[in-house]
Design an enzyme around this catalytic site. Structure first.
Site, PDB file in Angstrom:
ATOM      1  N   CYS A 184      22.899  64.833-105.969  1.00 15.39           N
ATOM      2  CA  CYS A 184      23.444  64.096-106.974  1.00 15.39           C
ATOM      3  C   CYS A 184      23.231  63.615-108.177  1.00 15.39           C
ATOM      4  O   CYS A 184      22.848  64.554-108.905  1.00 15.39           O
ATOM      5  CB  CYS A 184      24.553  63.220-105.183  1.00 15.39           C
ATOM      6  SG  CYS A 184      25.295  62.522-106.678  1.00 15.39           S
ATOM      7  N   GLU A 242      22.708  65.930 -96.619  1.00 17.76           N
ATOM      8  CA  GLU A 242      21.968  65.044 -95.620  1.00 17.76           C
ATOM      9  C   GLU A 242      22.879  64.793 -94.655  1.00 17.76           C
ATOM     10  O   GLU A 242      23.031  63.515 -94.123  1.00 17.76           O
ATOM     11  CB  GLU A 242      20.928  63.910 -96.315  1.00 17.76           C
ATOM     12  CG  GLU A 242      22.146  63.480 -96.995  1.00 17.76           C
ATOM     13  CD  GLU A 242      22.232  63.582 -98.369  1.00 17.76           C
ATOM     14  OE1 GLU A 242      22.908  62.612 -99.387  1.00 17.76           O
ATOM     15  OE2 GLU A 242      22.063  64.799 -98.868  1.00 17.76           O
ATOM     16  N   HIS A 258      25.969  65.845-101.428  1.00 14.75           N
ATOM     17  CA  HIS A 258      25.114  65.954-100.098  1.00 14.75           C
ATOM     18  C   HIS A 258      24.832  66.617 -99.073  1.00 14.75           C
ATOM     19  O   HIS A 258      25.682  66.503 -98.043  1.00 14.75           O
ATOM     20  CB  HIS A 258      25.410  64.424 -99.708  1.00 14.75           C
ATOM     21  CG  HIS A 258      25.798  63.165-101.280  1.00 14.75           C
ATOM     22  ND1 HIS A 258      24.143  62.010-100.783  1.00 14.75           N
ATOM     23  CD2 HIS A 258      26.787  62.897-101.661  1.00 14.75           C
ATOM     24  CE1 HIS A 258      24.403  61.980-102.814  1.00 14.75           C
ATOM     25  NE2 HIS A 258      25.522  62.314-102.732  1.00 14.75           N
TER      26      HIS A 258
END
Length: 188
Positions: free
Chosen positions: A81, A169, A167
């Site tokens: 990001c 994660e 993202h």
């Protein structure tokens, strides 16, 4: 297996990056963005430049030594990001703010390369950004795009720099663990 430093800008998902890496069997530690690069170069095998609430280039002074990490860290670097935008900017890419993306976005893979290996031709990823990379820097190849953002993922394996706008994660990103593991394997 090497130690992965996660540069912590206080973004909402930073703790998840470290946890996902550790859940996959890798060693990770948070790094203050003001840590001298000489210390990082001795202690870490690779870096992840995480997300945060700032805008590139206006807020670069708030990022501490992160621009230097992008350019000079000797091991592999993954930008997520904000980190993706920082890598693009520091290497001469073009940023824009025409099309913000929030929530689930369909990602189309153009080239699996190293970090997208094994994710298939498309997947859904979680996005949270106002600024995006409109043109990749010279020497980088575009790995993925969405219907509104041309550079969702890019890489320059020659200098070990990789980045994603989304993202990986968060659990809402399909194959996010695969993407993080693919990067972590470069840290040996």
């Amino acid at each position: 297996m090497g130690i992965i430093g996660v540069v912590n800008f206080g973004g909402q998902y930073n703790h998840l990056i470290k946890r996902r890496l550790e859940d996959s069997g890798f060693q990770a530690k948070f790094i203050n963005p003001n840590e001298p690069i000489q210390v990082l170069s001795r202690e870490l095998n690779c870096l992840i430049i995480s997300g945060g609430s700032w805008n590139i280039p206006a807020d670069i002074p708030k990022l501490g030594n992160a621009p230097q990490y992008v350019l000079e860290f000797p091991g592999p670097v993954l930008g997520i990001c904000l980190g993706h935008q920082l890598i693009a900017y520091e290497f001469g890419g073009v940023l824009g703010s025409k099309t913000p993306e929030f929530g689930g976005v369909r990602i189309h893979v153009d080239d699996e390369d190293t970090i997208l290996k094994g994710v298939g031709v498309e997947f859904t990823a979680w996005e949270s950004h106002n600024i995006s990379v409109d043109k990749e820097p010279s020497g980088f190849m575009v790995l993925a795009h969405s219907s509104t953002v041309r550079v969702q993922a890019m890489a320059n394996p020659r200098i070990s720099r990789y980045s994603v706008q989304f993202h990986p994660e968060v659990k809402h990103t399909e194959f996010g663990d695969v993407i993080l593991r693919n990067f972590a394997k470069l840290c040996s």
